[in-house]
Scaffold this motif. Sequence first.
Motif, PDB file in Angstrom:
ATOM      1  N   GLY A  22      15.951 -58.014 -33.898  1.00 21.76           N
ATOM      2  CA  GLY A  22      14.653 -57.329 -33.857  1.00 21.76           C
ATOM      3  C   GLY A  22      14.828 -55.829 -33.958  1.00 21.76           C
ATOM      4  O   GLY A  22      14.044 -55.132 -34.619  1.00 21.76           O
ATOM      5  N   SER A  23      15.869 -55.334 -33.324  1.00 22.57           N
ATOM      6  CA  SER A  23      16.155 -53.912 -33.429  1.00 22.57           C
ATOM      7  C   SER A  23      16.585 -53.558 -34.852  1.00 22.57           C
ATOM      8  O   SER A  23      16.161 -52.560 -35.428  1.00 22.57           O
ATOM      9  N   ALA A  24      17.423 -54.418 -35.417  1.00 25.82           N
ATOM     10  CA  ALA A  24      17.965 -54.128 -36.748  1.00 25.82           C
ATOM     11  C   ALA A  24      16.896 -54.214 -37.848  1.00 25.82           C
ATOM     12  O   ALA A  24      16.865 -53.397 -38.766  1.00 25.82           O
ATOM     13  N   VAL A  25      16.042 -55.212 -37.747  1.00 27.50           N
ATOM     14  CA  VAL A  25      15.017 -55.364 -38.780  1.00 27.50           C
ATOM     15  C   VAL A  25      13.895 -54.370 -38.500  1.00 27.50           C
ATOM     16  O   VAL A  25      13.245 -54.428 -37.467  1.00 27.50           O
ATOM     17  N   GLY A  26      13.707 -53.433 -39.405  1.00 27.24           N
ATOM     18  CA  GLY A  26      12.681 -52.417 -39.170  1.00 27.24           C
ATOM     19  C   GLY A  26      12.171 -51.863 -40.483  1.00 27.24           C
ATOM     20  O   GLY A  26      12.316 -52.496 -41.540  1.00 27.24           O
ATOM     21  N   LEU A  27      11.615 -50.671 -40.405  1.00 24.11           N
ATOM     22  CA  LEU A  27      11.048 -50.067 -41.612  1.00 24.11           C
ATOM     23  C   LEU A  27      12.115 -49.920 -42.695  1.00 24.11           C
ATOM     24  O   LEU A  27      11.827 -49.994 -43.882  1.00 24.11           O
ATOM     25  N   GLY A  28      13.352 -49.706 -42.270  1.00 23.80           N
ATOM     26  CA  GLY A  28      14.460 -49.550 -43.225  1.00 23.80           C
ATOM     27  C   GLY A  28      14.620 -50.777 -44.111  1.00 23.80           C
ATOM     28  O   GLY A  28      14.873 -50.668 -45.310  1.00 23.80           O
ATOM     29  N   ASN A  29      14.470 -51.963 -43.528  1.00 19.56           N
ATOM     30  CA  ASN A  29      14.611 -53.194 -44.326  1.00 19.56           C
ATOM     31  C   ASN A  29      13.452 -53.345 -45.277  1.00 19.56           C
ATOM     32  O   ASN A  29      13.596 -53.831 -46.381  1.00 19.56           O
ATOM     33  N   ILE A  30      12.262 -52.984 -44.800  1.00 14.71           N
ATOM     34  CA  ILE A  30      11.082 -53.355 -45.570  1.00 14.71           C
ATOM     35  C   ILE A  30      10.776 -52.394 -46.705  1.00 14.71           C
ATOM     36  O   ILE A  30      10.452 -52.840 -47.787  1.00 14.71           O
ATOM     37  N   TYR A 103       9.352 -39.830 -33.088  1.00 16.52           N
ATOM     38  CA  TYR A 103       8.821 -39.806 -34.454  1.00 16.52           C
ATOM     39  C   TYR A 103       8.660 -41.206 -35.019  1.00 16.52           C
ATOM     40  O   TYR A 103       7.780 -41.468 -35.837  1.00 16.52           O
ATOM     41  N   TYR A 104       9.503 -42.143 -34.549  1.00 17.98           N
ATOM     42  CA  TYR A 104       9.350 -43.535 -34.984  1.00 17.98           C
ATOM     43  C   TYR A 104       7.987 -44.056 -34.515  1.00 17.98           C
ATOM     44  O   TYR A 104       7.316 -44.807 -35.215  1.00 17.98           O
ATOM     45  N   CYS A 105       7.571 -43.625 -33.299  1.00 23.80           N
ATOM     46  CA  CYS A 105       6.272 -44.057 -32.774  1.00 23.80           C
ATOM     47  C   CYS A 105       5.127 -43.423 -33.571  1.00 23.80           C
ATOM     48  O   CYS A 105       4.065 -44.029 -33.705  1.00 23.80           O
ATOM     49  N   PHE A 234      24.223 -48.691 -42.308  1.00 29.65           N
ATOM     50  CA  PHE A 234      24.447 -48.035 -41.056  1.00 29.65           C
ATOM     51  C   PHE A 234      23.132 -47.892 -40.281  1.00 29.65           C
ATOM     52  O   PHE A 234      23.026 -48.244 -39.109  1.00 29.65           O
ATOM     53  N   TYR A 235      22.105 -47.438 -40.978  1.00 28.30           N
ATOM     54  CA  TYR A 235      20.791 -47.276 -40.361  1.00 28.30           C
ATOM     55  C   TYR A 235      20.173 -48.634 -40.071  1.00 28.30           C
ATOM     56  O   TYR A 235      19.621 -48.876 -39.007  1.00 28.30           O
ATOM     57  N   SER A 236      20.301 -49.537 -41.036  1.00 26.02           N
ATOM     58  CA  SER A 236      19.639 -50.823 -40.916  1.00 26.02           C
ATOM     59  C   SER A 236      20.183 -51.641 -39.744  1.00 26.02           C
ATOM     60  O   SER A 236      19.456 -52.406 -39.131  1.00 26.02           O
ATOM     61  N   MET A 237      21.476 -51.490 -39.460  1.00 25.01           N
ATOM     62  CA  MET A 237      22.034 -52.305 -38.378  1.00 25.01           C
ATOM     63  C   MET A 237      21.898 -51.624 -37.020  1.00 25.01           C
ATOM     64  O   MET A 237      22.518 -52.062 -36.046  1.00 25.01           O
ATOM     65  N   SER A 238      21.139 -50.555 -36.953  1.00 28.92           N
ATOM     66  CA  SER A 238      20.927 -49.821 -35.692  1.00 28.92           C
ATOM     67  C   SER A 238      22.237 -49.353 -35.067  1.00 28.92           C
ATOM     68  O   SER A 238      22.440 -49.476 -33.858  1.00 28.92           O
ATOM     69  N   ILE A 239      23.136 -48.865 -35.934  1.00 29.54           N
ATOM     70  CA  ILE A 239      24.440 -48.422 -35.444  1.00 29.54           C
ATOM     71  C   ILE A 239      24.362 -46.954 -34.997  1.00 29.54           C
ATOM     72  O   ILE A 239      23.602 -46.170 -35.577  1.00 29.54           O
ATOM     73  N   ALA A 240      25.142 -46.607 -33.973  1.00 31.95           N
ATOM     74  CA  ALA A 240      25.228 -45.235 -33.441  1.00 31.95           C
ATOM     75  C   ALA A 240      23.908 -44.714 -32.900  1.00 31.95           C
ATOM     76  O   ALA A 240      23.613 -43.534 -32.945  1.00 31.95           O
ATOM     77  N   MET A 241      23.088 -45.621 -32.373  1.00 28.27           N
ATOM     78  CA  MET A 241      21.854 -45.182 -31.708  1.00 28.27           C
ATOM     79  C   MET A 241      21.928 -45.538 -30.226  1.00 28.27           C
ATOM     80  O   MET A 241      20.924 -45.458 -29.515  1.00 28.27           O
ATOM     81  N   GLY A 242      23.065 -46.007 -29.766  1.00 24.03           N
ATOM     82  CA  GLY A 242      23.194 -46.399 -28.362  1.00 24.03           C
ATOM     83  C   GLY A 242      22.595 -47.770 -28.067  1.00 24.03           C
ATOM     84  O   GLY A 242      22.818 -48.361 -27.016  1.00 24.03           O
ATOM     85  N   THR A 332       9.680 -54.183 -32.626  1.00 25.02           N
ATOM     86  CA  THR A 332      10.930 -54.672 -32.034  1.00 25.02           C
ATOM     87  C   THR A 332      12.061 -53.659 -32.203  1.00 25.02           C
ATOM     88  O   THR A 332      13.044 -53.698 -31.480  1.00 25.02           O
ATOM     89  N   SER A 333      11.930 -52.744 -33.166  1.00 23.24           N
ATOM     90  CA  SER A 333      12.925 -51.670 -33.288  1.00 23.24           C
ATOM     91  C   SER A 333      12.671 -50.587 -32.248  1.00 23.24           C
ATOM     92  O   SER A 333      13.598 -50.105 -31.607  1.00 23.24           O
ATOM     93  N   SER A 334      11.410 -50.198 -32.094  1.00 22.84           N
ATOM     94  CA  SER A 334      11.176 -49.092 -31.168  1.00 22.84           C
ATOM     95  C   SER A 334      11.369 -49.504 -29.719  1.00 22.84           C
ATOM     96  O   SER A 334      11.760 -48.670 -28.903  1.00 22.84           O
ATOM     97  N   ILE A 335      11.154 -50.792 -29.388  1.00 23.32           N
ATOM     98  CA  ILE A 335      11.438 -51.154 -27.992  1.00 23.32           C
ATOM     99  C   ILE A 335      12.938 -51.038 -27.713  1.00 23.32           C
ATOM    100  O   ILE A 335      13.334 -50.686 -26.615  1.00 23.32           O
ATOM    101  N   SER A 336      13.765 -51.284 -28.726  1.00 23.71           N
ATOM    102  CA  SER A 336      15.212 -51.154 -28.482  1.00 23.71           C
ATOM    103  C   SER A 336      15.597 -49.696 -28.249  1.00 23.71           C
ATOM    104  O   SER A 336      16.490 -49.390 -27.465  1.00 23.71           O
ATOM    105  N   LEU A 337      14.899 -48.784 -28.928  1.00 23.21           N
ATOM    106  CA  LEU A 337      15.160 -47.361 -28.707  1.00 23.21           C
ATOM    107  C   LEU A 337      14.733 -46.972 -27.294  1.00 23.21           C
ATOM    108  O   LEU A 337      15.450 -46.286 -26.569  1.00 23.21           O
ATOM    109  N   MET A 338      13.543 -47.421 -26.918  1.00 24.41           N
ATOM    110  CA  MET A 338      13.004 -47.021 -25.617  1.00 24.41           C
ATOM    111  C   MET A 338      13.860 -47.596 -24.492  1.00 24.41           C
ATOM    112  O   MET A 338      14.152 -46.920 -23.514  1.00 24.41           O
TER     113      MET A 338
HETATM  114  N1  PHE Z   1      17.367 -50.682 -37.992  1.00 27.29           N
HETATM  115  C1  PHE Z   1      16.057 -50.202 -38.206  1.00 27.29           C
HETATM  116  C2  PHE Z   1      15.615 -50.386 -39.641  1.00 27.29           C
HETATM  117  O1  PHE Z   1      16.248 -51.000 -40.428  1.00 27.29           O
HETATM  118  C3  PHE Z   1      15.988 -48.772 -37.910  1.00 27.29           C
HETATM  119  C4  PHE Z   1      15.810 -48.447 -36.521  1.00 27.29           C
HETATM  120  C5  PHE Z   1      16.098 -49.307 -35.493  1.00 27.29           C
HETATM  121  C6  PHE Z   1      15.345 -47.268 -36.233  1.00 27.29           C
HETATM  122  C7  PHE Z   1      15.901 -48.981 -34.232  1.00 27.29           C
HETATM  123  C8  PHE Z   1      15.137 -46.937 -34.992  1.00 27.29           C
HETATM  124  C9  PHE Z   1      15.405 -47.819 -33.988  1.00 27.29           C
HETATM  125  O2  PHE Z   1      14.561 -49.914 -40.002  1.00 27.29           O
END
Ligand code: PHE
Length: 462
Positions: A22-30, A103-105, A234-242, A332-338
């Motif tokens: 859920g964190s990985a699938v986000g705006l980046g995928n779509i 900014y994601y919000c 890298f972005y899509s897999m939510s890497i290096a965001m903690g 589901t991505s932004s809840i993982s950030l929060m």
């Molecule tokens: N992995 C998300 C995507 O593919 C990006 C993302 C995840 C951004 C979590 C912020 C927080 O869009």
Amino acid sequence: MEKKTTHSKFGSKLGFVLAAAGSAVGLGNIWRFPYLAAKYGGGIFLLVYLILAVTFGFALMLTEIAIGRRTGRSVLGAYQTVEKHCAPLGWMAAVIPGLILPYYCAIGGWVLKYMTMFVIGQGTATAQPVVTGTGESVSFFGSFIGDLGGPTLFFLIYVILNAAVILLGVQKGIEKVSKLLMPVLAVLIVGIAIYTMTLDGAWEGIKYYILPDFERMTAEKLFKTIAGACSQLFYSMSIAMGILVTYGSYMKKEYSLENSVRQIEIFDTAIAFLAGLIIVPAVFVFSGGDSSALNAGPGLMFITLPQVFETMPGGQFIGAAFFVLVALAALTSSISLMETVVAAVMEKFRLTRVKSCIIVFGITIALGMLSVLGYSAWSGVTVFGLQFLDFFDFITNSLMMPILALLTCILIGWVVGTKYVEEEVLHGEKKFGAKWMYRIMIRFLCPIFMIIILITPFVTEI
Ligand code: PHE
């Protein structure tokens, strides 16, 4: 050295996998994946992306989840537990999601607005230009984000939704929501993809998306394709965001790490691929085969797609389904950030979840309003020539994240040794099948890729 804590845990392996997916699938995928694939030679990009996902993406994702699970701490404590001089990495890993979340919000708020418009049957309005008070004609999107009231309202609703899930905690909030929303998301995306593939003329778009275009491939283009696929992955897999460290700390020791990472990767890549099967043919049919329409960046989702839905048979219904899908993916991505930030604040200041959530909520509103105002009241204000939203996006994605990932590779590959992760993998398993590949990736190839990601924006600028 590892500390036992009374940390919450996910109740099942499926819950963990779906929450991480859920964190990985986000705006980046779509929106980002489909247009990158179309731009970089279709099938060649898909192939490069797949190879990188099972090597580069696998190694980085496994490392972060293993650090989280082995230390059982939030990001602030986790890196320090791995190596006592590494506290600054923990700080970075807590600050990054803290800067992305606001900014994601703001973008999440835009998605909610579009979803609402389509669901109440007003979707066609989003495809029409709007005439401003000065007689100028602007897109619906431009006029919406240029206003103050609407974007602020939807931003606030979006942040409140996030906070509500986080307040419920790991099992009752994140895990429950992921188990419910991710299957809905998968069904929606498969359904919409089947529909758009049957449109007249869609086949040309599908060919453009999938068939490798070797003729236009030059060495330079191949390099750009690899760099593009790397940074997308890298972005899509939510890497290096903690995030993966935090979710890893909620994963029980008996679940297989290697297996879970594979499943998350498959889910993430499949959704990205399906999004392409929706967007590329739809835009192709709409634009009469003009591939440049795919290059419109964020405008693709908020300006081009509503126009596509307007002309498509049954488009209002499909549009509503599509924006529900995007909203679920974003949430589901932004809840993982929060959660990452809330967990760090809870641990550092020994606060309850509720108090920590209130603090993070306040900071998110304050910083997020900068991004919201950046398109309306403060549209003249820039930071280093960038609007607030672009500025936060740039310092996190292009600078802090690749640096954190590079330092993590050095920490595990060269300072504490890959055994640190390998031992953790062997907790849930008899053997670590990809051990050698993992070692080579973390010590040599991942750092090289990280450096490429780090310098590419600067080189292309010049
Ligand atoms: N992995 C998300 C995507 O593919 C990006 C993302 C995840 C951004 C979590 C912020 C927080 O869009």
